[in-house]
Design a protein around this motif. Structure first.
Motif, PDB file in Angstrom:
ATOM      1  N   PHE A  48       0.831  -1.195   0.000  1.00 12.59           N
ATOM      2  CA  PHE A  48       0.000   0.000   0.000  1.00 12.59           C
ATOM      3  C   PHE A  48       0.869   1.249   0.000  1.00 12.59           C
ATOM      4  O   PHE A  48       0.495   2.271  -0.565  1.00 12.59           O
ATOM      5  N   THR A  49       2.039   1.165   0.595  1.00 14.04           N
ATOM      6  CA  THR A  49       2.983   2.281   0.571  1.00 14.04           C
ATOM      7  C   THR A  49       3.536   2.486  -0.834  1.00 14.04           C
ATOM      8  O   THR A  49       3.633   3.606  -1.316  1.00 14.04           O
ATOM      9  N   LEU A  50       3.874   1.415  -1.511  1.00 10.28           N
ATOM     10  CA  LEU A  50       4.476   1.510  -2.837  1.00 10.28           C
ATOM     11  C   LEU A  50       3.477   1.836  -3.951  1.00 10.28           C
ATOM     12  O   LEU A  50       3.877   2.251  -5.029  1.00 10.28           O
ATOM     13  N   LEU A  51       2.192   1.656  -3.700  1.00  8.03           N
ATOM     14  CA  LEU A  51       1.196   1.893  -4.745  1.00  8.03           C
ATOM     15  C   LEU A  51       1.301   3.280  -5.374  1.00  8.03           C
ATOM     16  O   LEU A  51       1.206   3.422  -6.577  1.00  8.03           O
ATOM     17  N   PHE A  52       1.494   4.296  -4.564  1.00  6.16           N
ATOM     18  CA  PHE A  52       1.414   5.661  -5.060  1.00  6.16           C
ATOM     19  C   PHE A  52       2.743   6.405  -5.070  1.00  6.16           C
ATOM     20  O   PHE A  52       2.782   7.565  -5.459  1.00  6.16           O
ATOM     21  N   LEU A  53       3.803   5.766  -4.657  1.00  2.00           N
ATOM     22  CA  LEU A  53       5.103   6.428  -4.731  1.00  2.00           C
ATOM     23  C   LEU A  53       5.529   6.528  -6.185  1.00  2.00           C
ATOM     24  O   LEU A  53       5.196   5.686  -7.006  1.00  2.00           O
ATOM     25  N   LYS A  54       6.282   7.547  -6.506  1.00  2.00           N
ATOM     26  CA  LYS A  54       6.635   7.810  -7.895  1.00  2.00           C
ATOM     27  C   LYS A  54       7.998   7.254  -8.289  1.00  2.00           C
ATOM     28  O   LYS A  54       8.233   6.980  -9.458  1.00  2.00           O
ATOM     29  N   SER A  55       8.899   7.099  -7.349  1.00  2.00           N
ATOM     30  CA  SER A  55      10.259   6.676  -7.698  1.00  2.00           C
ATOM     31  C   SER A  55      10.706   5.403  -6.991  1.00  2.00           C
ATOM     32  O   SER A  55      11.586   4.717  -7.480  1.00  2.00           O
ATOM     33  N   VAL A  56      10.138   5.081  -5.855  1.00  2.00           N
ATOM     34  CA  VAL A  56      10.576   3.918  -5.085  1.00  2.00           C
ATOM     35  C   VAL A  56       9.966   2.654  -5.690  1.00  2.00           C
ATOM     36  O   VAL A  56       8.754   2.554  -5.842  1.00  2.00           O
ATOM     37  N   PHE A 110      -3.014   2.306 -15.413  1.00  2.00           N
ATOM     38  CA  PHE A 110      -2.099   1.211 -15.717  1.00  2.00           C
ATOM     39  C   PHE A 110      -2.242   0.127 -14.660  1.00  2.00           C
ATOM     40  O   PHE A 110      -2.829   0.349 -13.603  1.00  2.00           O
ATOM     41  N   SER A 111      -1.689  -1.056 -14.951  1.00  2.00           N
ATOM     42  CA  SER A 111      -1.664  -2.169 -14.002  1.00  2.00           C
ATOM     43  C   SER A 111      -0.261  -2.305 -13.440  1.00  2.00           C
ATOM     44  O   SER A 111       0.726  -2.031 -14.120  1.00  2.00           O
ATOM     45  N   LEU A 112      -0.183  -2.742 -12.204  1.00  2.00           N
ATOM     46  CA  LEU A 112       1.085  -2.854 -11.508  1.00  2.00           C
ATOM     47  C   LEU A 112       1.116  -4.165 -10.740  1.00  2.00           C
ATOM     48  O   LEU A 112       0.165  -4.481 -10.026  1.00  2.00           O
ATOM     49  N   ASP A 113       2.181  -4.949 -10.900  1.00  2.00           N
ATOM     50  CA  ASP A 113       2.349  -6.216 -10.185  1.00  2.00           C
ATOM     51  C   ASP A 113       3.301  -6.025  -9.017  1.00  2.00           C
ATOM     52  O   ASP A 113       4.324  -5.355  -9.147  1.00  2.00           O
ATOM     53  N   PHE A 114       2.954  -6.624  -7.882  1.00  2.00           N
ATOM     54  CA  PHE A 114       3.779  -6.545  -6.687  1.00  2.00           C
ATOM     55  C   PHE A 114       4.188  -7.930  -6.225  1.00  2.00           C
ATOM     56  O   PHE A 114       3.447  -8.897  -6.384  1.00  2.00           O
ATOM     57  N   LEU A 115       5.349  -7.992  -5.621  1.00  2.00           N
ATOM     58  CA  LEU A 115       5.845  -9.216  -4.990  1.00  2.00           C
ATOM     59  C   LEU A 115       6.283  -8.857  -3.579  1.00  2.00           C
ATOM     60  O   LEU A 115       7.024  -7.899  -3.381  1.00  2.00           O
ATOM     61  N   SER A 116       5.801  -9.597  -2.594  1.00  2.00           N
ATOM     62  CA  SER A 116       6.208  -9.427  -1.202  1.00  2.00           C
ATOM     63  C   SER A 116       6.798 -10.736  -0.721  1.00  2.00           C
ATOM     64  O   SER A 116       6.270 -11.808  -1.023  1.00  2.00           O
ATOM     65  N   GLU A 117       7.883 -10.644   0.034  1.00  2.00           N
ATOM     66  CA  GLU A 117       8.536 -11.833   0.581  1.00  2.00           C
ATOM     67  C   GLU A 117       8.840 -11.620   2.053  1.00  2.00           C
ATOM     68  O   GLU A 117       9.263 -10.542   2.454  1.00  2.00           O
ATOM     69  N   PHE A 132      -4.840  -2.255 -10.389  1.00  2.00           N
ATOM     70  CA  PHE A 132      -5.115  -1.315 -11.468  1.00  2.00           C
ATOM     71  C   PHE A 132      -5.143   0.056 -10.830  1.00  2.00           C
ATOM     72  O   PHE A 132      -5.849   0.272  -9.834  1.00  2.00           O
ATOM     73  N   ILE A 133      -4.378   0.985 -11.381  1.00  2.00           N
ATOM     74  CA  ILE A 133      -4.260   2.323 -10.809  1.00  2.00           C
ATOM     75  C   ILE A 133      -4.746   3.337 -11.833  1.00  2.00           C
ATOM     76  O   ILE A 133      -4.354   3.296 -12.999  1.00  2.00           O
TER      77      ILE A 133
END
Length: 191
Positions: A48-56, A110-117, A132-133
């Motif tokens: 949820f933090t990474l969803l809207f960040l622009k560079s990270v 756009f669509s964005l894929d995330f991976l958490s480990e 989808f954002i």
């Protein structure tokens, strides 16, 4: 660190009570359990933090145990679909902020894929999700654009009439986390 790190590295002053008592930076003391709890919470909120960040594009958390030759990764979250197209979409705020005075509302999606480990003992837990954002810049003539302009004039607060909304579109393994976050996520960006 013996070689340059191409990215942003945060080193937090997480001191025990003895270190905190003599530190000139921070007297705040943290127990080991407090630190692990903060790491677990950041991992839980990572996507949820990474969803809207622009560079990270990724966040990784490590511990370096005394006597160990190198740090050990505990958690990581990353945009697993990072490519030039995704980076272009994530930079839409920069492009569209130049057209804030235009008469048109501009929308980017756009669509964005995330991976958490997470490393849980000797087990590696992986979770994936696709979002989808949709993100938009309101025109300067809109009500929200006028509000942003008034905030500058009246209060010297610089706001951009920018909104972002994300929806989980995968049936991946993050359902338990996603179910806690029903509804739209909308952000205002200040400059």
């Amino acid at each position: 660190m013996k070689q340059p790190f191409h990215g942003t590295l945060f080193r937090f002053p997480l001191r025990n009570s003895d270190q905190g008592a003599i530190s000139k930076l921070s007297r705040q003391a943290y127990a080991e359990d407090d630190i692990y709890s903060m790491f677990a919470q950041l991992y839980k909120e990572g996507i949820f933090t990474l969803l809207f960040l622009k560079s990270v594009l990724s966040v990784e958390m490590y511990t370096w145990d005394a006597g160990a030759p190198e740090p050990r990764k505990l958690y990581s979250c990353c945009v697993s679909s990072a490519n030039d197209d995704i980076i272009w979409h994530r930079q839409a705020l920069r492009r569209l902020s130049n057209s804030v005075m235009s008469a048109n509302n501009e929308v980017d999606s756009f669509s964005l894929d995330f991976l958490s480990e997470a490393v849980l003992g000797t087990q590696l837990e992986k979770k994936t999700a696709t979002f989808f954002i949709a993100q938009a810049m309101a025109s300067g003539s809109s009500k929200i654009g006028a509000f942003a302009a008034a905030a500058v004039e009246e209060y010297d607060i610089h706001l951009l009439p920018w909104a972002s909304v994300a929806a989980c579109i995968s049936d991946g393994s993050l359902e338990d986390v996603i179910s806690q976050r029903q509804g739209a996520l909308i952000l205002w960006h200040s400059t």
